[in-house]
Each structure stands twice: as structure tokens, then as C-alpha cells.
Design a protein around this motif. Structure first.
Motif, short mmCIF file in Angstrom:
data_model
loop_
_atom_site.label_atom_id
_atom_site.label_comp_id
_atom_site.label_asym_id
_atom_site.label_seq_id
_atom_site.Cartn_x
_atom_site.Cartn_y
_atom_site.Cartn_z
N ILE A 326 -28.14 36.99 57.62
CA ILE A 326 -28.07 37.38 56.20
C ILE A 326 -26.62 37.68 55.81
CG2 ILE A 326 -28.77 39.15 54.52
CD1 ILE A 326 -31.42 39.39 56.12
N ALA A 327 -25.90 38.39 56.67
CA ALA A 327 -24.50 38.72 56.40
C ALA A 327 -23.63 37.47 56.41
CB ALA A 327 -24.01 39.73 57.43
N VAL A 333 -19.43 38.21 57.10
CA VAL A 333 -18.98 38.24 58.48
C VAL A 333 -18.76 36.82 58.97
CG1 VAL A 333 -21.30 38.19 59.50
CG2 VAL A 333 -19.41 39.27 60.76
N LYS A 334 -17.83 36.70 59.94
CA LYS A 334 -17.59 35.41 60.59
C LYS A 334 -17.88 35.57 62.09
CE LYS A 334 -14.00 34.03 57.30
NZ LYS A 334 -12.57 33.67 57.13
N PRO A 335 -18.39 34.52 62.74
CA PRO A 335 -18.75 34.62 64.17
C PRO A 335 -17.59 35.09 65.05
CG PRO A 335 -19.67 32.62 63.25
CD PRO A 335 -18.79 33.20 62.19
N SER A 371 -25.89 42.74 72.11
CA SER A 371 -26.83 43.55 71.34
C SER A 371 -26.23 44.91 70.98
CB SER A 371 -28.14 43.76 72.14
OG SER A 371 -29.15 44.32 71.31
N SER A 372 -25.10 44.87 70.32
CA SER A 372 -24.39 46.10 69.97
C SER A 372 -24.98 46.72 68.69
CB SER A 372 -22.91 45.82 69.75
OG SER A 372 -22.26 46.93 69.16
N ASN A 373 -25.53 47.92 68.84
CA ASN A 373 -26.03 48.64 67.67
C ASN A 373 -24.88 49.02 66.72
OD1 ASN A 373 -28.61 48.56 68.75
ND2 ASN A 373 -28.51 50.64 69.59
N ILE A 374 -23.77 49.46 67.29
CA ILE A 374 -22.64 49.90 66.48
C ILE A 374 -22.05 48.73 65.70
CG2 ILE A 374 -20.31 50.91 66.57
CD1 ILE A 374 -21.26 52.41 69.11
N ILE A 379 -21.48 45.79 60.40
CA ILE A 379 -21.72 44.57 59.61
C ILE A 379 -22.61 44.88 58.41
CG2 ILE A 379 -22.86 42.31 59.65
CD1 ILE A 379 -21.91 42.03 62.57
N SER A 380 -23.67 45.66 58.62
CA SER A 380 -24.62 45.97 57.54
C SER A 380 -23.97 46.77 56.42
CB SER A 380 -25.84 46.72 58.08
OG SER A 380 -25.48 48.03 58.51
N GLU A 381 -22.95 47.55 56.76
CA GLU A 381 -22.26 48.34 55.73
C GLU A 381 -21.59 47.45 54.68
OE1 GLU A 381 -19.55 50.77 57.91
OE2 GLU A 381 -21.05 52.30 58.42
N ARG A 382 -21.36 46.20 55.01
CA ARG A 382 -20.72 45.27 54.10
C ARG A 382 -21.71 44.66 53.09
NH1 ARG A 382 -17.08 41.76 58.45
NH2 ARG A 382 -16.06 43.56 59.45
#
Length: 470
Positions: A326-327, A333-335, A371-374, A379-382
Motif C-alpha cells: 500500500i505504501a 516508500v522505495k524497496p 519482519s521488522s515491526n519498527i 513506513i506507516s507513519e508516512r
């Protein structure tokens, strides 16, 4: 005097020559009339119903997982059996059916009238028993008897009639709870079945018998219907066969692996799904929480509902690729972009979020790999709440997949307002705060290797009836 007698005799001869041909002509005319005129002679018409049966459920590799067979009921009036020939009757009946002579004789002797010897005679044995009943009748095994009203009743021979259908599940607990199970009910003295769960329920309209065969015509001395020009007959149409897209051989291997996995990880249930992303066909949908539809026990009750489609739960880290997509789609975001992951420890409100693979920073790809939660929180903050909500809807979240199973649940996702909240936005990025079904997640993941296109999952490949495929 002699002359008078002579002339009288001559007169009688002349009359005879005239009367006899006339009488013969009338007789022949009557015979011709009888022979050429349609006579409405009384006749005894009987009717017979040949019940249609439920269609079968067939695996992709042609294993018949479930099918129905007709059963027949055998009954006899104990008062109508000649006591001197009772042993003969019992012996012959048991030769045909494999039943216990002791049980059958005891049932007849303990009955003061009609007794049912069996409700579970198959079609082939039923034909033989009807022939046996006819032959025993000729041998005077069945005799007249005095009824309770004091009247003499004619002989009543052994009766063989339909009792219903038996649903057989031929692969034990395999393909469950996918194929489901049935319920039995009696309609006009005939046991009928209907689907309660799984494929049996969803495809009830097609699996159910279409039309019984009904025959009306005169009967012969043996009581059988004579098929002639005046007989009436409607054809029997059984229910449609349902052919799955799931091969039984593959399903059994996956079920065995799920059993082993549940033992190794002490898991209450493991669900596994394999789906063709291009066609939507389900190749396997397995669980270790299975049951035998032919013998459902009290301990099986917890397994009757299918976890894959009937329960929604927080999915955890498998949500991360979806939020990342989605981001990425929103160009947030970019890979290969490097993102601060705070050495694996990050303060979110009053809670401290930790990563299992601590790192000062990671690329977008590494965040997914490890699988980094942080990383997902950052990313979601954007993203705005609207973008997250629309993205989840595009992936089919909080919507039924349309799979051909009954009672599918849709799950739920937070509102746009909630997703604008920093905490909700963060927790949903690593799979908490929303509920999805297993099938929703399986379906959502097919988007990644189908060019962004989502196809509704299907378990049934086609229907079959009378040699035709639908």
C-alpha cells in the motif's frame, strides 16, 4: 298317416337347413364383433416410484469422496408365514442377506404382526429378495390367517420397498471440514438427506435429487409392472455430481504435514491453503482439525466449523507485505530506501516495541525480509488513514472472498478515523487491530504473483449430470 309323418320329417329337415346356417352366421358375426371392437376390460393398474439420489462429490484426481446409494426395507407379517416352513424362510432370507438366522427367527417369532427385518438392504440384494418373495409365494410359504376382527386374511408375502438413501464418505476424515456433512430426515416414509456444512451445504441445490422416476401400468402375476404402450413413465434424474479442484492425493499429503506440524509445535490447529493465483482454483485447503462425516462424535463438535472461512482473527506479521505494498503504491516508500530501525527498540506511546533482528537501519526490502515491526511503524507513519483504509479494501479486507463455502465471515478493519491515530496506524502495520479470515489473507497474497489482479477462490471446478459437464 304315414304320409303325414313323412311330410313332417321333411319339413323339419328343411327348417334345420335354414336355422343352422343362420345361427352359425350370427355366432360368427358375434365373434367378429368381439374381435374387432376395443373392449374396456377391467384391469388393475399399479404405480411404482424409483427415487432419485443425491449427486456425488469427486476429487480432481477422480476419487469419489462422497456418494449416495439407495437402501431398501424388508418387512414380513409373522402371522402369514406357515409355521412348518418358518425355518425354510429364515434360512433362504439369511443366505441372500448375510443376516443372522438366530436374530431373524427371533424377530419373527416375537412379533404378532408385521416386523421389519432390515432397513439397509442394497439395490442388488433387493432385486433378489423380490424374486425370492415370488418363489416362496408359489411354494405356499405365505398362508392365509385369521385377523383380530375374526375375518380370514389372504396371504401377505414378504415386502421389499425403498427406505431411503445412505450417504457414504469414502475417504475417512480427508477433505473435511471442506466437504461438510449431511442431515437425515424422513419424507413420506423415505429417508432423505440434505447438506448442513461445507460443499454439501453450498451446492445443496445442485446435489439434491432432481426428479424421481414414476411408473404406472398393469401388473403381472408376480406383482411386477408390465411396460406396454399404455404404461406411463417419467425418467429419473439424480442430483448433479460436484467435481472439486482439489486432488485427494495432494490434500492427504498436506493433511499429514498439518498433523505433524500440530504435534511438533503443540498447536491446537494448523490450516494450510494452496491456490492457483491465475485461476482462483483451490488446490488444497487442509487442517489437522478434521472429522469423519460418517461417524461424527461429541469430540468432533469443535471441528465442524471451518476455521479457514468461518473465523476472523488478528493475522500478525503476514500483514506487513500488504501494508508495504500500500505504501509502495502510494509512493511513500522505495524497496532500497534506508529506514531508521532504532537498534531494534522503539517507544510507541507507553509501550516499547522490539525487533527480533535488531539493527540500526534497514532497507525497505530488509524490513520485510527480517519482519521488522519498527521498520513497518516508520513506513506507516508516512500514510494517511484514508490511504491505509482504501488499500486494505483493495486487498479484499473486511469483504467476503466469494469462495463456494457457506457461512463465510468478512472480518473487520478499523475506521478511517481510527487509522489516522498514531497507535492504530502503527499496530495495524504489523498485523494487529484488524481481524481477517485465513481465506482473505490467502486471496490477498495471490495479488503479488498475478500482476496485481485478485481472483475469487473456487473449490468446485464443474458440475456433471447425465454425461454432460457444466
Amino acid at each position: 298317416m304315414w304320409q303325414r309323418d313323412k311330410s313332417s320329417s321333411v319339413g323339419m329337415i328343411i327348417v334345420m337347413f335354414i336355422f343352422v346356417p343362420a345361427a352359425l352366421f350370427v355366432f360368427l358375426a358375434i365373434l367378429y364383433f368381439w374381435g374387432s371392437t376395443e373392449r374396456k376390460l377391467p384391469r388393475l393398474d399399479v404405480n411404482e416410484t424409483n427415487s432419485a439420489i443425491r449427486g456425488a462429490i469427486i476429487a480432481k484426481d477422480n476419487y469419489v469422496a462422497a456418494n449416495s446409494v439407495k437402501l431398501y426395507k424388508v418387512s414380513v407379517d409373522a402371522r402369514s408365514i406357515d409355521k412348518n416352513k418358518l425355518d425354510l424362510f429364515v434360512r433362504l432370507y439369511c443366505i441372500y442377506t448375510g443376516d443372522s438366522e438366530k436374530r431373524v427367527k427371533s424377530a419373527i417369532e416375537g412379533s404378532g404382526g408385521t416386523t421389519v427385518l432390515s432397513y439397509k438392504i442394497d439395490a442388488k440384494t433387493a432385486v433378489h429378495l423380490k424374486e425370492l418373495a415370488y418363489k416362496l409365494n408359489l411354494k405356499k410359504v405365505f398362508v392365509s390367517f385369521m385377523g383380530s376382527n375374526g375375518r380370514l386374511n389372504p396371504p401377505i408375502r414378504m415386502s421389499v420397498t425403498e427406505s431411503g438413501e445412505k450417504r457414504s464418505y469414502n475417504v475417512g476424515d480427508s477433505l473435511t471440514p471442506l466437504i461438510g456433512y449431511i442431515n437425515k430426515k424422513e419424507v413420506d416414509g423415505i429417508t432423505k438427506v440434505s447438506g448442513i456444512k461445507g460443499i454439501e451445504k453450498y451446492y445443496e441445490y445442485y446435489l439434491a435429487p432432481v426428479r424421481d422416476e414414476f411408473i404406472v401400468g398393469p401388473r403381472d402375476i408376480g406383482g411386477n409392472i408390465i411396460l406396454e404402450r399404455s404404461s406411463k413413465k417419467t425418467g429419473r434424474i439424480d442430483g448433479y455430481n460436484v467435481r472439486l479442484s482439489v486432488p485427494l492425493t495432494l490434500q492427504r499429503k498436506i493433511e499429514r504435514l498439518s498433523d505433524e506440524g500440530a504435534d511438533n509445535y503443540d498447536a491446537r490447529e494448523i490450516v494450510v491453503g494452496i491456490m492457483n493465483s491465475k485461476t482462483g482454483k483451490i488446490l488444497s485447503l487442509a487442517t489437522n482439525a478434521r472429522y469423519d462425516p460418517s461417524n461424527i462424535t461429541k469430540n468432533d463438535l469443535k471441528n465442524l466449523n471451518f476455521t479457514a472461512s468461518e473465523y476472523a482473527y488478528e493475522v500478525g506479521s503476514i500483514m506487513k507485505p500488504i501494508i508495504f505494498a500500500i505504501a509502495y503504491d502510494a509512493k511513500a516508500v522505495k524497496p532500497g530506501e534506508i529506514i531508521n530501525t532504532y537498534n531494534g527498540s522503539y517507544k510507541l506511546g507507553t509501550r516499547t516495541i522490539r525487533d527480533t533482528h535488531p539493527a540500526k537501519q534497514m532497507s525497505g526490502e530488509e524490513i520485510i525480509i527480517h519482519s521488522s515491526n519498527i521498520g513497518m511503524i516508520k513506513i506507516s507513519e508516512r500514510l494517511e488513514g484514508q490511504a491505509i483504509y482504501d488499500g486494505l479494501m483493495n486487498f479484499g479486507m473486511s469483504q467476503k472472498t466469494g469462495i463456494d463455502l457457506p457461512y463465510e465471515q468478512s472480518g473487520n478493519i478499523p475506521s478511517i478515523k481510527s487509522l489516522n491515530n498514531k497507535i492504530y496506524k502503527a499496530t495495524i502495520s504489523y498485523g494487529y487491530g484488524a481481524q481477517m479470515t485465513f481465506l482473505q489473507m490467502l486471496n490477498a497474497y495471490t495479488v503479488f504473483n498475478n500482476g496485481g489482479v485478485m481472483i475469487s477462490p473456487r473449490l468446485v471446478e464443474n458440475l456433471e449430470n447425465n454425461g454432460k459437464t457444466y
